[in-house]
Design an enzyme around this catalytic site. Structure first.
Site, PDB file in Angstrom:
ATOM      1  N   ASP A  15     -31.399 -16.303  -6.368  1.00 42.25           N
ATOM      2  CA  ASP A  15     -31.089 -14.892  -6.142  1.00 42.25           C
ATOM      3  C   ASP A  15     -32.192 -14.218  -5.335  1.00 42.25           C
ATOM      4  O   ASP A  15     -33.358 -14.599  -5.425  1.00 42.25           O
ATOM      5  CB  ASP A  15     -30.930 -14.211  -7.518  1.00 42.25           C
ATOM      6  CG  ASP A  15     -30.165 -12.907  -7.420  1.00 42.25           C
ATOM      7  OD1 ASP A  15     -29.650 -12.587  -6.332  1.00 42.25           O
ATOM      8  OD2 ASP A  15     -30.085 -12.202  -8.439  1.00 42.25           O
ATOM      9  N   ASN A  63     -18.660 -13.451  -5.543  1.00 38.96           N
ATOM     10  CA  ASN A  63     -19.184 -13.251  -4.185  1.00 38.96           C
ATOM     11  C   ASN A  63     -18.082 -13.117  -3.126  1.00 38.96           C
ATOM     12  O   ASN A  63     -18.343 -12.655  -2.016  1.00 38.96           O
ATOM     13  CB  ASN A  63     -20.130 -14.394  -3.780  1.00 38.96           C
ATOM     14  CG  ASN A  63     -21.493 -14.318  -4.431  1.00 38.96           C
ATOM     15  OD1 ASN A  63     -22.196 -15.313  -4.557  1.00 38.96           O
ATOM     16  ND2 ASN A  63     -21.896 -13.120  -4.871  1.00 38.96           N
TER      17      ASN A  63
HETATM   18  C1  FPP Z   1     -28.198 -14.715  -3.644  1.00 36.30           C
HETATM   19  O1  FPP Z   1     -28.902 -13.773  -2.936  1.00 36.30           O
HETATM   20  C2  FPP Z   1     -27.787 -15.821  -2.757  1.00 36.30           C
HETATM   21  C3  FPP Z   1     -26.516 -16.085  -2.383  1.00 36.30           C
HETATM   22  C4  FPP Z   1     -25.346 -15.325  -2.853  1.00 36.30           C
HETATM   23  C5  FPP Z   1     -26.216 -17.178  -1.445  1.00 36.30           C
HETATM   24  C6  FPP Z   1     -27.119 -18.352  -1.566  1.00 36.30           C
HETATM   25  C7  FPP Z   1     -26.683 -19.392  -0.662  1.00 36.30           C
HETATM   26  C8  FPP Z   1     -27.510 -20.181   0.022  1.00 36.30           C
HETATM   27  C9  FPP Z   1     -28.987 -20.098  -0.028  1.00 36.30           C
HETATM   28  C10 FPP Z   1     -26.898 -21.242   0.822  1.00 36.30           C
HETATM   29  C11 FPP Z   1     -26.832 -22.442  -0.062  1.00 36.30           C
HETATM   30  C12 FPP Z   1     -26.844 -23.644   0.716  1.00 36.30           C
HETATM   31  C13 FPP Z   1     -26.800 -24.881   0.187  1.00 36.30           C
HETATM   32  C14 FPP Z   1     -26.846 -26.031   1.080  1.00 36.30           C
HETATM   33  C15 FPP Z   1     -26.698 -25.130  -1.275  1.00 36.30           C
HETATM   34  P1  FPP Z   1     -28.305 -12.305  -2.817  1.00 36.30           P
HETATM   35  O2  FPP Z   1     -27.609 -12.205  -1.501  1.00 36.30           O
HETATM   36  O3  FPP Z   1     -27.481 -12.011  -4.008  1.00 36.30           O
HETATM   37  O4  FPP Z   1     -29.602 -11.452  -2.807  1.00 36.30           O
HETATM   38  P2  FPP Z   1     -29.753  -9.954  -3.316  1.00 36.30           P
HETATM   39  O5  FPP Z   1     -29.516  -9.989  -4.796  1.00 36.30           O
HETATM   40  O6  FPP Z   1     -31.154  -9.654  -2.963  1.00 36.30           O
HETATM   41  O7  FPP Z   1     -28.753  -9.123  -2.581  1.00 36.30           O
END
Ligand code: FPP
Length: 251
Positions: A15, A63
């Site tokens: 996260d 999401n």
């Molecule tokens: C959370 O941060 C992250 C996600 C919803 C996406 C994570 C996905 C990746 C890193 C790609 C994964 C790739 C592989 C190969 C497994 P957020 O966007 O919720 O952050 P925030 O809470 O600060 O808004």
């Protein structure tokens, strides 16, 4: 770090990508891009110390409600990473599998996933389990529906039967669940499977999460006593006779 008592399976709620980018005045996708870089380093690190499986919460079922543009970027990153890493998975003996609701995934992503899963199915060194379009409640509902679909009798519904119908069937429950970015909740990740997991929460945002901090989390895990509801070191005062029937309290 102790070599003994290494968690067999670690789950990570990655996260904070969006906040990492926003803090730098960058578009959110830059945070996700950087987040993928962390994934590679962390997979190498856990594999190197003898962890058997890593589950990454890459995209929750909730999401899908994010702006279409952000969803497309995450999907494209996943597709690109899988294509790029496939030969590495084969070289390193990594089995790739996804958990989650496939029906909601775009066709091209489903195809790439199926190819990666099929191609790495017999790899035995390590399991990389990617939670994609995943929600713990959705997974449990789908498992129960499968049970009902084959006319299972109510008394045949057991912990084992449900566990065997979950997407994670065959993978041990996570010993340790890590969440980055300061939030201290499970957000529908491995609800059933984390019943006895240890939790490690850190304020570090996922794009800044390093191998060193991963080792810190594992070290903390090793310091905790895991009792599975039992009492450590206590003598059982309850004595049973040879038929297993309680007879007296010993002194
Ligand atoms: C959370 O941060 C992250 C996600 C919803 C996406 C994570 C996905 C990746 C890193 C790609 C994964 C790739 C592989 C190969 C497994 P957020 O966007 O919720 O952050 P925030 O809470 O600060 O808004």
């Amino acid at each position: 770090m102790e070599k003994r008592n290494i968690p067999r399976h670690i789950g990570i709620i990655m996260d904070g990508n969006g906040r990492w980018a926003e803090m730098r005045g960058l578009p959110r996708f830059e945070g996700h891009k950087r987040g993928v870089g962390r994934v590679t380093e962390i997979v190498e690190a856990v594999k190197g110390i003898g962890v058997e499986a890593l589950s990454l919460y890459a995209f929750s079922i909730e999401n899908w409600l994010r702006p279409e543009e952000e969803v497309s970027v995450i999907m494209a990153l996943l597709e690109g990473t899988l294509k790029k890493e496939f030969l590495n998975f084969m070289k390193e003996g990594i089995r790739f599998r996804t958990i989650g609701n496939r029906e909601k995934l775009p066709e091209n992503i489903r195809t790439v996933i199926e190819i990666a899963e099929e191609g790495t199915r017999d790899n035995r060194n390590f399991t990389l389990q990617c939670a994609l379009s995943y929600g713990g409640r959705d997974e449990i509902i789908r498992a129960v529906r499968k049970a009902v679909g084959v006319n299972t009798k109510p008394e045949d519904i057991t912990e084992e039967s449900i566990a065997g119908l979950l997407d994670t069937a065959g993978t041990p429950d996570p010993d340790l669940v890590i969440r980055t970015s300061g939030e201290q909740r499970l957000s529908n990740f491995l609800l059933w499977q984390s019943a006895y997991s240890e939790f490690y929460f850190t304020n570090t945002l996922w794009p800044d999460f390093t191998k060193a901090e991963l080792m810190e989390a594992i070290h903390e895990y090793q310091m905790r006593s895991r009792r599975f509801g039992k009492v450590d070191g206590a003598r059982n005062l309850f004595v049973e006779n040879s038929f297993g029937i309680p007879t007296k309290w010993s002194d």
